[in-house]
Design a protein around this motif. Structure first.
Motif, short mmCIF file in Angstrom:
data_model
loop_
_atom_site.label_atom_id
_atom_site.label_comp_id
_atom_site.label_asym_id
_atom_site.label_seq_id
_atom_site.Cartn_x
_atom_site.Cartn_y
_atom_site.Cartn_z
N ILE A 163 0.88 -1.17 0.00
CA ILE A 163 0.00 0.00 0.00
C ILE A 163 0.91 1.21 0.00
CG2 ILE A 163 -1.75 1.30 1.28
CD1 ILE A 163 -2.61 -1.39 2.52
N VAL A 178 -1.78 -1.17 -4.00
CA VAL A 178 -2.86 -0.24 -3.69
C VAL A 178 -2.23 1.13 -3.45
CG1 VAL A 178 -4.68 0.38 -2.04
CG2 VAL A 178 -4.35 -2.02 -2.68
N TRP A 189 -8.07 6.69 -3.11
CA TRP A 189 -7.55 5.32 -3.12
C TRP A 189 -7.75 4.69 -4.51
CZ3 TRP A 189 -5.31 2.96 1.23
CH2 TRP A 189 -5.41 3.71 2.41
N LEU A 235 -10.70 -1.49 3.75
CA LEU A 235 -9.40 -1.74 3.14
C LEU A 235 -9.01 -3.21 3.30
CD1 LEU A 235 -6.83 -0.77 1.75
CD2 LEU A 235 -5.95 -0.06 3.99
N LYS A 255 -10.86 -5.42 0.95
CA LYS A 255 -10.31 -5.35 -0.40
C LYS A 255 -9.05 -6.21 -0.51
CE LYS A 255 -10.01 -4.04 -4.62
NZ LYS A 255 -11.02 -4.49 -5.61
N HIS A 258 -6.88 0.99 -7.01
CA HIS A 258 -6.38 -0.38 -7.17
C HIS A 258 -6.70 -0.84 -8.57
CE1 HIS A 258 -6.72 -4.87 -6.86
NE2 HIS A 258 -5.50 -4.66 -6.38
#
Length: 489
Positions: free
Chosen positions: A318, A345, A413, A428, A431, A415
């Motif tokens: 992330i 991410v 955010w 989160l 996901k 992805h």
């Protein structure tokens, strides 16, 4: 001149053995009513001079200092009934008396006291104006505060004694001393647990203008007598070192080679969470998969070959992306929206890196000074002062990181090119679980306790690799249970 209420005066002088001990701390409203009864004889000749009445009502509406009373009682008993006592002084009185009250220094003797700091003494000398909270300092510590200085629970009183030891009261510094006194009393009485002093309360509690309060506070900070604790959000007395820390910091920075890589390294150490788990996936398969948190500047993200430089030592990453300016923010959004790697991410903030650059440089300089034990030993109280500054600087920087870690609206955010809706940690982690199910759908669940450990011997390692390879490659092979047994045995 105060006309003493003879009935009250007589009651105060009666033999104390006739009365039971009564702790006003448990019922402050009782003292407020007694104070109002005692001061009501002043109303005819002084209430007309209560020019601060409107201000008092406004302050007490805004700050609920007297929760023992309802709104009407507050106005009648505190604002009107107890004049000329400033409401903040009345608020402090039962709390201070509970801590420092002695036979000759009680709530009731205060009301009729003709000594310095006593209410009767104040009224006898002044025909107008209010009795402000800082005046209580002169009443409770009229002779000396030395008897309390050895008690560690009165640390602020000890600090007050040290920093004011060589100060002579003048017209120029009276405002400074009044502020130090009220801040000290506020701490000693634990009034900060009810409300923290701010500029508005200090203005109301000292009779100074707002401009004068701010100027005097700034002077005291510059003289290292006072500091604002940003972590606790309150003013504190400060016995600073004799060294000019800012000058020392500037000298330290000139010796350090600070770049963005070092800044990001320092910033990462302040993260509250360094990884997020694939919670649902892990619970179902009895495994631990996670994505690690990393920090990026927009320059690093936009570099050629960024993806090729990533060395995966976690199931995924992330990336918190911090732009350099408005243009790089737009470019960062476009770049993250184009990356399709499911292991990555991205979270992009709209706050620019320069907003914390100075704080990070200050942090790095302070850490360097703090690690120099020889330098700390050469200057009295420098270690303590640097520690305080470190804590405050870290707190300031953590506020920046909180945007990411508390999932604020200004964070976008992404992805695999899709914009994510992430308002909570659970979203989160859901996901991440979704990603792990997609990447590792056939992960076997291992329940053998001899295998579920950090360190395995050579034979166990070889056997488990063989077994897992067989299970993953041929999950429906008949008789594989027997092969597993043979390999592990």
């Amino acid at each position: 001149m105060l006309g003493h209420n003879e009935e009250f005066k007589a009651e105060f002088q009666k033999d104390r053995k006739r009365f039971k001990t009564y702790f006003v701390e448990s019922d402050k409203a009782t003292f407020y009513r007694i104070a109002q009864e005692y001061t009501k004889n002043l109303q005819e000749e002084r209430l007309v001079l209560n020019f601060e009445s409107a201000d008092s009502k406004w302050i007490l509406k805004k700050y609920n200092l007297f929760n023992e009373l309802n709104h009407q009682e507050t106005e009648k008993l505190i604002v009107e009934g107890s004049y000329p006592l400033n409401p903040l002084a009345l608020f402090l009185l039962p709390r201070l008396s509970n801590v420092f009250g002695q036979n000759e220094r009680t709530l009731f003797t205060f009301l009729e006291s003709e000594e310095t700091g006593g209410l009767t003494n104040f009224v006898a000398k002044k025909t107008e104006g209010m009795y402000y909270p800082h005046m209580l300092f002169d009443y409770f510590f009229q002779n000396s505060m030395n008897e309390f200085l050895s008690d560690e629970s009165f640390k602020s009183l000890k600090t007050f004694a040290k920093i004011t030891n060589k100060i002579r009261v003048t017209k120029q510094n009276k405002g400074h001393l009044d502020l130090l006194k009220i801040i000290t009393l506020w701490d000693l009485s634990s009034a900060t647990n009810v409300v923290k002093l701010n500029d508005e309360l200090l203005m109301f509690g000292t009779g100074q203008s707002l401009e004068a309060v701010r100027s005097n506070l700034n002077d005291l900070v510059q003289q290292k007598m006072l500091r604002f604790n940003r972590i606790l959000g309150q003013w504190e007395l400060n016995e600073g070192s004799s060294v000019l820390v800012d000058e020392m910091l500037n000298e330290e920075r000139s010796l350090l080679k600070v770049n963005n890589e070092l800044r990001l390294e320092s910033l990462k150490k302040l993260l509250e969470k360094n990884f997020y788990l694939a919670t649902d996936y892990n619970d179902e398969l009895n495994i631990t998969r996670f994505m690690q948190v990393n920090l990026l500047t927009s320059e690093q993200l936009l570099e050629d070959g960024f993806l090729e430089k990533i060395e995966f030592d976690a199931d995924g990453y992330i990336y918190y992306v911090i732009p350099s300016d408005e243009i790089s923010y737009s470019k960062s959004i476009a770049a993250t929206a184009s990356i399709r790697d499911k292991r990555l991410v991205f979270a992009v903030t709209d706050r620019e890196f320069k907003s914390i650059r100075n704080s990070l440089d200050r942090l790095i300089g302070l850490q360097s000074i703090h690690s120099n034990k020889k330098l700390l030993s050469e200057h009295n109280r420098l270690d303590e002062e640097i520690s305080v500054l470190l804590a405050e600087t870290q707190f300031e920087i953590k506020e920046f990181l909180q945007d990411f870690e508390s999932f604020q609206e200004n964070i976008k955010w992404f992805h695999q090119g899709d914009r994510l809706s992430v308002n909570h940690q659970v979203q989160l982690e859901n996901k991440i679980s979704e990603v792990m199910y997609s990447m590792y759908p056939d992960t076997p669940e291992i329940r053998n306790d001899s295998i579920n450990r950090r360190n395995l011997n050579g034979m166990q390692t070889k056997a488990i690799y063989t077994v897992l390879n067989n299970v993953i490659k041929t999950p429906i092979l008949s008789g594989w249970e027997l092969k597993v047994k043979d390999q592990i045995t």
